[in-house]
Design a protein around this motif. Sequence first.
Motif, PDB file in Angstrom:
ATOM      1  N   ILE A 208       8.933  -1.357 -14.849  1.00 31.40           N
ATOM      2  CA  ILE A 208       8.389  -1.165 -13.510  1.00 31.40           C
ATOM      3  C   ILE A 208       9.054  -2.086 -12.492  1.00 31.40           C
ATOM      4  O   ILE A 208       9.163  -1.753 -11.303  1.00 31.40           O
ATOM      5  CB  ILE A 208       6.853  -1.358 -13.513  1.00 31.40           C
ATOM      6  N   ASN A 209       9.552  -3.238 -12.925  1.00 28.92           N
ATOM      7  CA  ASN A 209      10.246  -4.146 -12.002  1.00 28.92           C
ATOM      8  C   ASN A 209      11.498  -3.509 -11.409  1.00 28.92           C
ATOM      9  O   ASN A 209      11.929  -3.882 -10.308  1.00 28.92           O
ATOM     10  CB  ASN A 209      10.642  -5.443 -12.710  1.00 28.92           C
ATOM     11  N   ASP A 210      12.095  -2.557 -12.135  1.00 31.29           N
ATOM     12  CA  ASP A 210      13.284  -1.867 -11.634  1.00 31.29           C
ATOM     13  C   ASP A 210      12.926  -0.760 -10.645  1.00 31.29           C
ATOM     14  O   ASP A 210      13.804  -0.234  -9.961  1.00 31.29           O
ATOM     15  CB  ASP A 210      14.063  -1.255 -12.803  1.00 31.29           C
ATOM     16  N   ILE A 211      11.651  -0.406 -10.591  1.00 28.86           N
ATOM     17  CA  ILE A 211      11.196   0.679  -9.727  1.00 28.86           C
ATOM     18  C   ILE A 211      10.543   0.129  -8.460  1.00 28.86           C
ATOM     19  O   ILE A 211      10.896   0.502  -7.345  1.00 28.86           O
ATOM     20  CB  ILE A 211      10.211   1.593 -10.490  1.00 28.86           C
ATOM     21  N   HIS A 212       9.599  -0.778  -8.658  1.00 25.85           N
ATOM     22  CA  HIS A 212       8.889  -1.409  -7.541  1.00 25.85           C
ATOM     23  C   HIS A 212       9.186  -2.905  -7.518  1.00 25.85           C
ATOM     24  O   HIS A 212       8.922  -3.593  -8.515  1.00 25.85           O
ATOM     25  CB  HIS A 212       7.374  -1.226  -7.684  1.00 25.85           C
ATOM     26  N   PRO A 213       9.699  -3.431  -6.440  1.00 21.18           N
ATOM     27  CA  PRO A 213       9.904  -4.878  -6.345  1.00 21.18           C
ATOM     28  C   PRO A 213       8.633  -5.699  -6.572  1.00 21.18           C
ATOM     29  O   PRO A 213       8.706  -6.872  -6.934  1.00 21.18           O
ATOM     30  CB  PRO A 213      10.430  -5.060  -4.921  1.00 21.18           C
ATOM     31  N   THR A 214       7.474  -5.085  -6.377  1.00 18.98           N
ATOM     32  CA  THR A 214       6.210  -5.786  -6.614  1.00 18.98           C
ATOM     33  C   THR A 214       5.950  -6.009  -8.104  1.00 18.98           C
ATOM     34  O   THR A 214       5.090  -6.814  -8.469  1.00 18.98           O
ATOM     35  CB  THR A 214       5.029  -4.990  -6.042  1.00 18.98           C
ATOM     36  N   GLY A 215       6.647  -5.242  -8.954  1.00 21.99           N
ATOM     37  CA  GLY A 215       6.460  -5.379 -10.386  1.00 21.99           C
ATOM     38  C   GLY A 215       5.233  -4.691 -10.933  1.00 21.99           C
ATOM     39  O   GLY A 215       4.801  -4.973 -12.060  1.00 21.99           O
ATOM     40  N   LYS A 216       4.673  -3.767 -10.169  1.00 24.20           N
ATOM     41  CA  LYS A 216       3.486  -3.046 -10.627  1.00 24.20           C
ATOM     42  C   LYS A 216       3.420  -1.695  -9.931  1.00 24.20           C
ATOM     43  O   LYS A 216       3.990  -1.520  -8.841  1.00 24.20           O
ATOM     44  CB  LYS A 216       2.219  -3.849 -10.333  1.00 24.20           C
ATOM     45  N   PRO A 217       2.733  -0.721 -10.534  1.00 27.54           N
ATOM     46  CA  PRO A 217       2.571   0.557  -9.849  1.00 27.54           C
ATOM     47  C   PRO A 217       1.626   0.421  -8.661  1.00 27.54           C
ATOM     48  O   PRO A 217       0.838  -0.529  -8.579  1.00 27.54           O
ATOM     49  CB  PRO A 217       1.961   1.466 -10.926  1.00 27.54           C
ATOM     50  N   VAL A 218       1.725   1.343  -7.753  1.00 30.07           N
ATOM     51  CA  VAL A 218       0.775   1.438  -6.656  1.00 30.07           C
ATOM     52  C   VAL A 218      -0.515   2.047  -7.210  1.00 30.07           C
ATOM     53  O   VAL A 218      -0.480   2.879  -8.116  1.00 30.07           O
ATOM     54  CB  VAL A 218       1.346   2.324  -5.521  1.00 30.07           C
ATOM     55  N   THR A 219      -1.646   1.640  -6.687  1.00 34.84           N
ATOM     56  CA  THR A 219      -2.912   2.237  -7.113  1.00 34.84           C
ATOM     57  C   THR A 219      -3.327   3.347  -6.148  1.00 34.84           C
ATOM     58  O   THR A 219      -2.946   3.345  -4.968  1.00 34.84           O
ATOM     59  CB  THR A 219      -4.038   1.198  -7.173  1.00 34.84           C
ATOM     60  N   ALA A 220      -4.122   4.271  -6.652  1.00 34.91           N
ATOM     61  CA  ALA A 220      -4.660   5.324  -5.797  1.00 34.91           C
ATOM     62  C   ALA A 220      -5.482   4.725  -4.664  1.00 34.91           C
ATOM     63  O   ALA A 220      -5.468   5.231  -3.531  1.00 34.91           O
ATOM     64  CB  ALA A 220      -5.511   6.282  -6.629  1.00 34.91           C
ATOM     65  N   GLN A 221      -6.162   3.628  -4.934  1.00 31.72           N
ATOM     66  CA  GLN A 221      -6.973   2.991  -3.899  1.00 31.72           C
ATOM     67  C   GLN A 221      -6.107   2.420  -2.777  1.00 31.72           C
ATOM     68  O   GLN A 221      -6.486   2.466  -1.599  1.00 31.72           O
ATOM     69  CB  GLN A 221      -7.842   1.885  -4.498  1.00 31.72           C
ATOM     70  N   GLU A 222      -4.949   1.902  -3.119  1.00 29.85           N
ATOM     71  CA  GLU A 222      -4.055   1.381  -2.080  1.00 29.85           C
ATOM     72  C   GLU A 222      -3.606   2.497  -1.142  1.00 29.85           C
ATOM     73  O   GLU A 222      -3.498   2.291   0.080  1.00 29.85           O
ATOM     74  CB  GLU A 222      -2.854   0.693  -2.720  1.00 29.85           C
ATOM     75  N   VAL A 223      -3.349   3.676  -1.691  1.00 30.87           N
ATOM     76  CA  VAL A 223      -2.983   4.820  -0.847  1.00 30.87           C
ATOM     77  C   VAL A 223      -4.192   5.259  -0.018  1.00 30.87           C
ATOM     78  O   VAL A 223      -4.067   5.560   1.174  1.00 30.87           O
ATOM     79  CB  VAL A 223      -2.445   5.977  -1.699  1.00 30.87           C
ATOM     80  N   ALA A 224      -5.360   5.282  -0.649  1.00 29.83           N
ATOM     81  CA  ALA A 224      -6.583   5.655   0.066  1.00 29.83           C
ATOM     82  C   ALA A 224      -6.863   4.704   1.225  1.00 29.83           C
ATOM     83  O   ALA A 224      -7.367   5.116   2.278  1.00 29.83           O
ATOM     84  CB  ALA A 224      -7.763   5.685  -0.897  1.00 29.83           C
ATOM     85  N   ASN A 225      -6.542   3.431   1.049  1.00 27.03           N
ATOM     86  CA  ASN A 225      -6.742   2.461   2.129  1.00 27.03           C
ATOM     87  C   ASN A 225      -5.897   2.803   3.351  1.00 27.03           C
ATOM     88  O   ASN A 225      -6.346   2.658   4.502  1.00 27.03           O
ATOM     89  CB  ASN A 225      -6.414   1.054   1.650  1.00 27.03           C
ATOM     90  N   MET A 226      -4.669   3.257   3.119  1.00 25.72           N
ATOM     91  CA  MET A 226      -3.831   3.677   4.236  1.00 25.72           C
ATOM     92  C   MET A 226      -4.383   4.949   4.875  1.00 25.72           C
ATOM     93  O   MET A 226      -4.380   5.100   6.110  1.00 25.72           O
ATOM     94  CB  MET A 226      -2.394   3.899   3.775  1.00 25.72           C
ATOM     95  N   ALA A 227      -4.870   5.863   4.045  1.00 29.40           N
ATOM     96  CA  ALA A 227      -5.480   7.085   4.577  1.00 29.40           C
ATOM     97  C   ALA A 227      -6.716   6.759   5.408  1.00 29.40           C
ATOM     98  O   ALA A 227      -7.004   7.444   6.399  1.00 29.40           O
ATOM     99  CB  ALA A 227      -5.834   8.034   3.434  1.00 29.40           C
ATOM    100  N   LEU A 228      -7.444   5.722   5.020  1.00 27.19           N
ATOM    101  CA  LEU A 228      -8.595   5.277   5.802  1.00 27.19           C
ATOM    102  C   LEU A 228      -8.148   4.750   7.165  1.00 27.19           C
ATOM    103  O   LEU A 228      -8.729   5.105   8.203  1.00 27.19           O
ATOM    104  CB  LEU A 228      -9.347   4.195   5.035  1.00 27.19           C
ATOM    105  N   PHE A 229      -7.146   3.914   7.177  1.00 26.04           N
ATOM    106  CA  PHE A 229      -6.627   3.386   8.443  1.00 26.04           C
ATOM    107  C   PHE A 229      -6.185   4.510   9.370  1.00 26.04           C
ATOM    108  O   PHE A 229      -6.536   4.531  10.560  1.00 26.04           O
ATOM    109  CB  PHE A 229      -5.458   2.437   8.165  1.00 26.04           C
ATOM    110  N   LEU A 230      -5.441   5.476   8.845  1.00 32.14           N
ATOM    111  CA  LEU A 230      -4.916   6.557   9.682  1.00 32.14           C
ATOM    112  C   LEU A 230      -6.014   7.507  10.156  1.00 32.14           C
ATOM    113  O   LEU A 230      -5.849   8.191  11.167  1.00 32.14           O
ATOM    114  CB  LEU A 230      -3.830   7.324   8.916  1.00 32.14           C
ATOM    115  N   ALA A 231      -7.115   7.551   9.429  1.00 29.72           N
ATOM    116  CA  ALA A 231      -8.248   8.368   9.859  1.00 29.72           C
ATOM    117  C   ALA A 231      -9.090   7.663  10.909  1.00 29.72           C
ATOM    118  O   ALA A 231      -9.821   8.312  11.668  1.00 29.72           O
ATOM    119  CB  ALA A 231      -9.119   8.716   8.656  1.00 29.72           C
TER     120      ALA A 231
END
Length: 252
Positions: A208-231
């Motif tokens: 995963i370190n080769d995919i995301h510099p954060t070293g971890k996958p994104v969570t569904a909740q993290e995406v939902a948080n952005m959807a909340l902001f945009l709403a």
Amino acid sequence: MDLTNKIAIVAGSGNPEGIGFATAKTYVEHGATVMMIDISAEVHELAESLGDKARAFTGDVSRFRDMELIIEKIIADYGRIDIVVNNAAVNIPGDSVETPMERWELHYNVNVKSQFIMSKLVIPQMRKQGYGSIVNMASANSFVAEKQLYAYVGTKGAVRQQTMADALDNAPYGIRINCIGPGLVNTGFNDEHHDKVDGGIDEVMKHINDIHPTGKPVTAQEVANMALFLASDLSTGCIGGYYAVDGGFAIK
């Protein structure tokens, strides 16, 4: 971020581990009444788990008549539509040679055409209201290609461009249209691709370190948080934007 008294639609919310359900749940927690749409009947059980602020509809997002009946019912019952999240998608691996025509068409029907159908049906109501927020689910693959994702990458590039065009036409009516670009979110959605190309999701997680510099996958909740902001009304200056929630995938 207060969504009290807002009527929201989340299309593609029938996966209990997915971005759509996480978004529906987050919207309910912040006061919205949420209409959950999915082709899977499981969406009804998921809506029930969120209480009386969630309601489920089954339908094919790529079929105009299915969506027309649902949107007409929502407007008849609630009188308005404030927020729409277009999250429904398919992702079947293959290159341009091996992908059958019907599979290519399926990607464009579900990933792109469905968003056009939704805009066609909800924007007239939003224009009457003088208000609305539409959040389209794009992808890091709107910018970055991956092997064996010919149809999917094409559709996600189209989502980004379609979002900008729709936003430009509707900003004068008080309607904000934006898109989110998730990176790798381990919801099962990408498993077929990982099995074919990477040796399975467990192998992907080892690197995963080769995919995301954060070293971890994104969570569904993290995406939902952005959807909340945009709403929410905190994003009133956001028009036609692409908002990456990809753990740095697209910048490496």
